[in-house]
Motif scaffolding. Structure first.
Motif, short mmCIF file in Angstrom:
data_model
loop_
_atom_site.label_atom_id
_atom_site.label_comp_id
_atom_site.label_asym_id
_atom_site.label_seq_id
_atom_site.Cartn_x
_atom_site.Cartn_y
_atom_site.Cartn_z
N ALA A 112 16.47 -5.47 2.35
CA ALA A 112 15.73 -4.24 2.05
C ALA A 112 16.26 -3.53 0.81
CB ALA A 112 15.77 -3.30 3.25
N ASP A 113 17.24 -4.13 0.11
CA ASP A 113 17.79 -3.50 -1.09
C ASP A 113 16.69 -3.23 -2.10
OD1 ASP A 113 20.34 -3.51 -0.11
OD2 ASP A 113 20.98 -5.29 -1.21
N GLY A 114 16.60 -1.99 -2.55
CA GLY A 114 15.61 -1.61 -3.55
C GLY A 114 14.25 -1.27 -2.97
N LEU A 115 14.06 -1.48 -1.68
CA LEU A 115 12.79 -1.17 -1.05
C LEU A 115 12.87 0.24 -0.48
CD1 LEU A 115 9.98 -2.10 -0.18
CD2 LEU A 115 11.02 -3.08 1.87
N ASP A 116 12.07 1.12 -1.02
CA ASP A 116 12.02 2.49 -0.52
C ASP A 116 10.57 2.91 -0.36
OD1 ASP A 116 11.00 3.40 -3.02
OD2 ASP A 116 13.00 3.87 -3.75
N GLY A 117 10.35 4.16 -0.09
CA GLY A 117 9.03 4.66 0.20
C GLY A 117 8.04 4.59 -0.94
N GLN A 118 8.53 4.50 -2.17
CA GLN A 118 7.65 4.54 -3.33
C GLN A 118 7.43 3.20 -4.02
OE1 GLN A 118 5.88 7.28 -4.33
NE2 GLN A 118 6.62 8.04 -2.36
N VAL A 119 8.06 2.15 -3.57
CA VAL A 119 7.91 0.83 -4.20
C VAL A 119 6.46 0.35 -4.03
CG1 VAL A 119 8.59 -1.59 -4.05
CG2 VAL A 119 10.32 0.19 -3.93
N PRO A 120 5.79 0.00 -5.14
CA PRO A 120 4.40 -0.48 -5.04
C PRO A 120 4.36 -1.90 -4.48
CG PRO A 120 5.16 -0.53 -7.32
CD PRO A 120 6.27 0.08 -6.51
N LEU A 121 4.05 -2.02 -3.21
CA LEU A 121 4.16 -3.29 -2.49
C LEU A 121 3.27 -4.39 -3.05
CD1 LEU A 121 4.22 -1.77 1.09
CD2 LEU A 121 6.17 -2.54 -0.26
N ALA A 122 2.02 -4.11 -3.31
CA ALA A 122 1.10 -5.14 -3.82
C ALA A 122 1.41 -5.46 -5.28
CB ALA A 122 -0.34 -4.70 -3.66
N ASP A 123 1.72 -4.45 -6.07
CA ASP A 123 2.00 -4.67 -7.49
C ASP A 123 3.19 -5.58 -7.69
OD1 ASP A 123 -0.09 -2.95 -7.95
OD2 ASP A 123 1.16 -1.28 -8.65
N LEU A 124 4.15 -5.51 -6.79
CA LEU A 124 5.35 -6.35 -6.89
C LEU A 124 5.23 -7.63 -6.07
CD1 LEU A 124 8.11 -3.59 -6.77
CD2 LEU A 124 7.18 -4.77 -8.77
N ASN A 125 4.02 -7.90 -5.58
CA ASN A 125 3.75 -9.11 -4.79
C ASN A 125 4.65 -9.23 -3.56
OD1 ASN A 125 1.66 -10.06 -6.46
ND2 ASN A 125 3.18 -10.83 -7.90
N ILE A 126 4.99 -8.09 -2.98
CA ILE A 126 5.76 -8.11 -1.74
C ILE A 126 4.83 -8.45 -0.58
CG2 ILE A 126 7.11 -6.70 -0.12
CD1 ILE A 126 8.16 -5.18 -2.62
N ILE A 127 3.65 -7.84 -0.58
CA ILE A 127 2.65 -8.10 0.45
C ILE A 127 1.32 -8.38 -0.22
CG2 ILE A 127 1.40 -7.16 2.42
CD1 ILE A 127 3.77 -5.38 3.00
N ASP A 128 0.67 -9.46 0.18
CA ASP A 128 -0.66 -9.76 -0.35
C ASP A 128 -1.71 -9.26 0.64
OD1 ASP A 128 -0.66 -11.61 1.72
OD2 ASP A 128 -0.46 -13.34 0.39
N SER A 129 -2.97 -9.50 0.31
CA SER A 129 -4.05 -8.98 1.16
C SER A 129 -4.00 -9.58 2.57
CB SER A 129 -5.40 -9.21 0.51
OG SER A 129 -5.60 -10.58 0.25
N ALA A 130 -3.65 -10.82 2.70
CA ALA A 130 -3.54 -11.42 4.03
C ALA A 130 -2.37 -10.81 4.81
CB ALA A 130 -3.36 -12.93 3.92
N GLY A 131 -1.30 -10.50 4.11
CA GLY A 131 -0.14 -9.88 4.74
C GLY A 131 -0.43 -8.51 5.29
#
Length: 86
Positions: free
Chosen positions: A20-39
């Motif tokens: 979870a390092d660097g993951l906070d409330g403001q990280v743009p999840l889709a923009d950084l390809n952390i979660i895609d539409s299926a996710g």
């Protein structure tokens, strides 16, 4: 544990190999390809089970899943809505 922290822990566990390092409330999840539409649908399933809410289909839009803070706001709004109909 806060709503945000619970969501961060889940995302880190499922998509970031527990890191979870660097993951906070403001990280743009889709923009950084952390979660895609299926996710997002996996995440919705988790939210419904863990927070005991129902996420209506019309709420599954990019704006509600852009960041952890947006997801937490959705959860809290749906929890309040659920309390008001009981």
């Amino acid at each position: 544990m806060s709503t945000q922290q619970s969501i961060i822990n889940y995302i880190a566990g499922v998509w970031l190999d527990g890191d979870a390092d660097g993951l906070d409330g403001q990280v743009p999840l889709a923009d950084l390809n952390i979660i895609d539409s299926a996710g997002i649908f996996d995440l919705v399933h988790y939210l419904q089970g863990d927070f005991r809410i129902t996420v209506p289909l019309q709420e599954i839009v990019p704006a509600n899943f852009r960041t952890v803070d947006a997801i937490a706001a959705l959860v809290e709004r749906l929890q309040r809505k659920g309390e008001s109909v009981r």
